[in-house]
Design a protein around this motif. Structure first.
Motif, PDB file in Angstrom:
ATOM      1  N   SER A  67       0.836  -1.211   0.000  1.00 51.01           N
ATOM      2  CA  SER A  67       0.000   0.000   0.000  1.00 51.01           C
ATOM      3  C   SER A  67       0.867   1.256   0.000  1.00 51.01           C
ATOM      4  O   SER A  67       2.042   1.222   0.358  1.00 51.01           O
ATOM      5  CB  SER A  67      -0.921   0.007   1.220  1.00 51.01           C
ATOM      6  N   VAL A  68       0.251   2.358  -0.439  1.00 48.53           N
ATOM      7  CA  VAL A  68       0.881   3.676  -0.363  1.00 48.53           C
ATOM      8  C   VAL A  68       0.487   4.295   0.964  1.00 48.53           C
ATOM      9  O   VAL A  68      -0.700   4.485   1.238  1.00 48.53           O
ATOM     10  CB  VAL A  68       0.413   4.582  -1.516  1.00 48.53           C
ATOM     11  N   LEU A  71       1.219   9.659  -0.341  1.00 48.66           N
ATOM     12  CA  LEU A  71       1.423   9.948  -1.755  1.00 48.66           C
ATOM     13  C   LEU A  71       2.157  11.269  -1.915  1.00 48.66           C
ATOM     14  O   LEU A  71       1.735  12.304  -1.394  1.00 48.66           O
ATOM     15  CB  LEU A  71       0.076  10.011  -2.485  1.00 48.66           C
ATOM     16  N   SER A 251       7.092   9.605  -2.176  1.00 46.65           N
ATOM     17  CA  SER A 251       6.008   8.861  -1.530  1.00 46.65           C
ATOM     18  C   SER A 251       6.590   7.835  -0.567  1.00 46.65           C
ATOM     19  O   SER A 251       7.784   7.512  -0.627  1.00 46.65           O
ATOM     20  CB  SER A 251       5.151   8.140  -2.589  1.00 46.65           C
ATOM     21  N   TYR A 253       5.756   3.889   1.294  1.00 50.48           N
ATOM     22  CA  TYR A 253       5.015   2.661   1.000  1.00 50.48           C
ATOM     23  C   TYR A 253       5.198   1.639   2.111  1.00 50.48           C
ATOM     24  O   TYR A 253       6.189   1.668   2.850  1.00 50.48           O
ATOM     25  CB  TYR A 253       5.515   2.035  -0.313  1.00 50.48           C
ATOM     26  N   LEU A 312       0.945   0.885  -7.633  1.00 52.81           N
ATOM     27  CA  LEU A 312       0.254   1.459  -6.475  1.00 52.81           C
ATOM     28  C   LEU A 312       0.089   2.972  -6.628  1.00 52.81           C
ATOM     29  O   LEU A 312      -0.984   3.529  -6.361  1.00 52.81           O
ATOM     30  CB  LEU A 312       1.025   1.151  -5.194  1.00 52.81           C
ATOM     31  N   THR A 313       1.157   3.628  -7.062  1.00 56.22           N
ATOM     32  CA  THR A 313       1.145   5.089  -7.177  1.00 56.22           C
ATOM     33  C   THR A 313       0.170   5.553  -8.255  1.00 56.22           C
ATOM     34  O   THR A 313      -0.610   6.494  -8.045  1.00 56.22           O
ATOM     35  CB  THR A 313       2.562   5.604  -7.490  1.00 56.22           C
ATOM     36  N   HIS A 315      -2.421   4.038  -9.299  1.00 54.13           N
ATOM     37  CA  HIS A 315      -3.785   3.786  -8.831  1.00 54.13           C
ATOM     38  C   HIS A 315      -4.229   4.852  -7.835  1.00 54.13           C
ATOM     39  O   HIS A 315      -5.378   5.319  -7.876  1.00 54.13           O
ATOM     40  CB  HIS A 315      -3.869   2.402  -8.184  1.00 54.13           C
ATOM     41  N   GLU A 316      -3.337   5.269  -6.959  1.00 54.10           N
ATOM     42  CA  GLU A 316      -3.673   6.302  -5.968  1.00 54.10           C
ATOM     43  C   GLU A 316      -3.968   7.636  -6.653  1.00 54.10           C
ATOM     44  O   GLU A 316      -4.893   8.351  -6.272  1.00 54.10           O
ATOM     45  CB  GLU A 316      -2.532   6.459  -4.964  1.00 54.10           C
ATOM     46  N   LYS A 319      -7.372   7.541  -8.316  1.00 51.68           N
ATOM     47  CA  LYS A 319      -8.446   7.763  -7.340  1.00 51.68           C
ATOM     48  C   LYS A 319      -8.550   9.241  -6.975  1.00 51.68           C
ATOM     49  O   LYS A 319      -9.662   9.792  -6.906  1.00 51.68           O
ATOM     50  CB  LYS A 319      -8.200   6.923  -6.084  1.00 51.68           C
TER      51      LYS A 319
END
Length: 377
Positions: A67-68, A71, A251, A253, A312-313, A315-316, A319
């Motif tokens: 997970s992040v 960010l 970021s 993680y 992950l990045t 995707h964040e 969102k």
């Protein structure tokens, strides 16, 4: 054709080695420590090998347990877009590669020149010791091809059939860990010196009859145009990579080892496919490349961890910015991929890659576009 990026390149690799239309796998231009040859093996027709089937098992965002936790900034970044120069030498090398496909090798009784093929036996020594990976017999080496360690081919210029020659060189610092920066001495025996002889005269008429060009001038122009297009795409991909490195670097993680291993396993699939092509087990195939599975996995680890962070990045950010891909966009992409990789319809593409993965990749490309458009360049 879609532009290349650090995400779409991954899709291209998967589809090219798993394609049902045309050749399933392109022959590898394998790089060994000393250029050791790999014997071609027969591949079975009409069925998917176990190694090829494993390529279908792709890691998706949904599979990740990492997970992040924080960010970093992804707007207002700065990265330079550098387009590599396309040289006359690049164009000439490409034309030469085409010419060779219409030529035969003939023995010559003279000193070897650039673009000649030398058939050699060689034994190398590092720190006074030799090994199977430092030996070869009957190896066909084209001088100037860059197939061997830098400096090796240059020292064979002028050699004649039947002669012996000592080649001394230093492995590059970024070479394989156990060889990097070390001096090596090779005892080389030259069995033959051969030159390429065209079956027919290479001229405008030959080019128009056998190739998709009007004449040699048209061939040069279109090759340069294609190389320039590739250089532009590479510049975009490199800039995107630099921008993403900045985002990832700022970021934080929580990375799970299982995710890193999953991506490492995915990258190892290419070696499994090549091993199957040559009728070898993975261990034997890697031994012919002068390495081991443990060494390859160690080499891939940094890339695998970067891929985890990258997905992950992206995707964040998707969102945060509410970036999505529609069903219409997904279907259009599937149709493009079916044409590009020789599939009969989009269902075959989905069987290899999965609609969800295609949709995920579209979102990732949109995020990369968003980051680039909001960069200070």
């Amino acid at each position: 054709m879609k532009k290349k990026c650090i995400v779409s390149v991954l899709m291209g690799l998967v589809l090219s080695v798993s394609g049902c239309g045309g050749d399933k796998v392109q022959e590898s231009e394998t790089r060994t420590e000393e250029g050791t040859d790999v014997t071609d093996g027969d591949s079975e027709e009409g069925g998917e090998t176990e190694a090829e089937a494993s390529v279908n098992q792709q890691v998706t965002y949904a599979d990740l347990k990492s997970s992040v936790t924080s960010l970093g900034e992804y707007k207002g970044l700065t990265a330079e877009r550098v387009v590599a120069e396309v040289t006359d030498e690049d164009v000439e090398d490409e034309i030469w590669s085409v010419q060779k496909s219409y030529a035969n090798l003939q023995d010559v009784d003279r000193g070897a020149q650039m673009r000649d093929v030398t058939v050699i036996d060689y034994t190398g020594y590092v720190d006074g010791e030799t090994s199977d990976s430092l030996k070869g017999e009957g190896y066909e080496l084209e001088l100037g091809s860059g197939a061997f360690v830098p400096g090796f081919e240059d020292q064979l210029i002028g050699v004649k059939a039947g002669e012996d020659r000592e080649v001394v060189l230093t492995f590059p610092e970024d070479y394989y860990e156990d060889m990097a920066g070390k001096e090596a001495r090779f005892e080389v025996h030259v069995q033959k010196v051969q030159e390429y002889v065209m079956e027919k005269e290479w001229n405008d008429a030959f080019i128009k009859e056998n190739l998709e060009y009007e004449d040699e001038a048209d061939m040069r122009a279109k090759i340069r145009e294609e190389f320039q297009k590739n250089a532009e795409e590479d510049a975009d991909a490199n800039m995107e990579y630099e921008l993403m490195q900045q985002v990832i670097g700022s970021s934080t993680y929580e990375i799970q080892e299982t995710d890193v291993k999953a991506y490492t396993d995915e990258m190892m699939q290419e070696y499994q496919i090549y091993a199957a092509m040559y009728g070898l087990g993975l261990e034997d195939y890697l031994a012919q490349q002068g390495t081991t599975e443990e060494n390859v996995r160690m080499m891939y680890r940094e890339t695998a961890e970067f891929r985890v962070k990258l997905i992950l990045t992206l995707h964040e950010i998707a969102k945060a910015e509410q970036i999505t891909a529609s069903e219409e966009e997904c279907q259009s992409t599937l149709e493009e991929l079916a044409v590009q990789y020789g599939y009969e319809d989009t269902k075959e593409v989905e069987a290899v890659y999965g609609r969800d993965m295609v949709q995920e990749q579209l979102v990732q490309e949109k995020v990369l576009d968003f980051i680039r458009e909001n960069a200070n360049n």
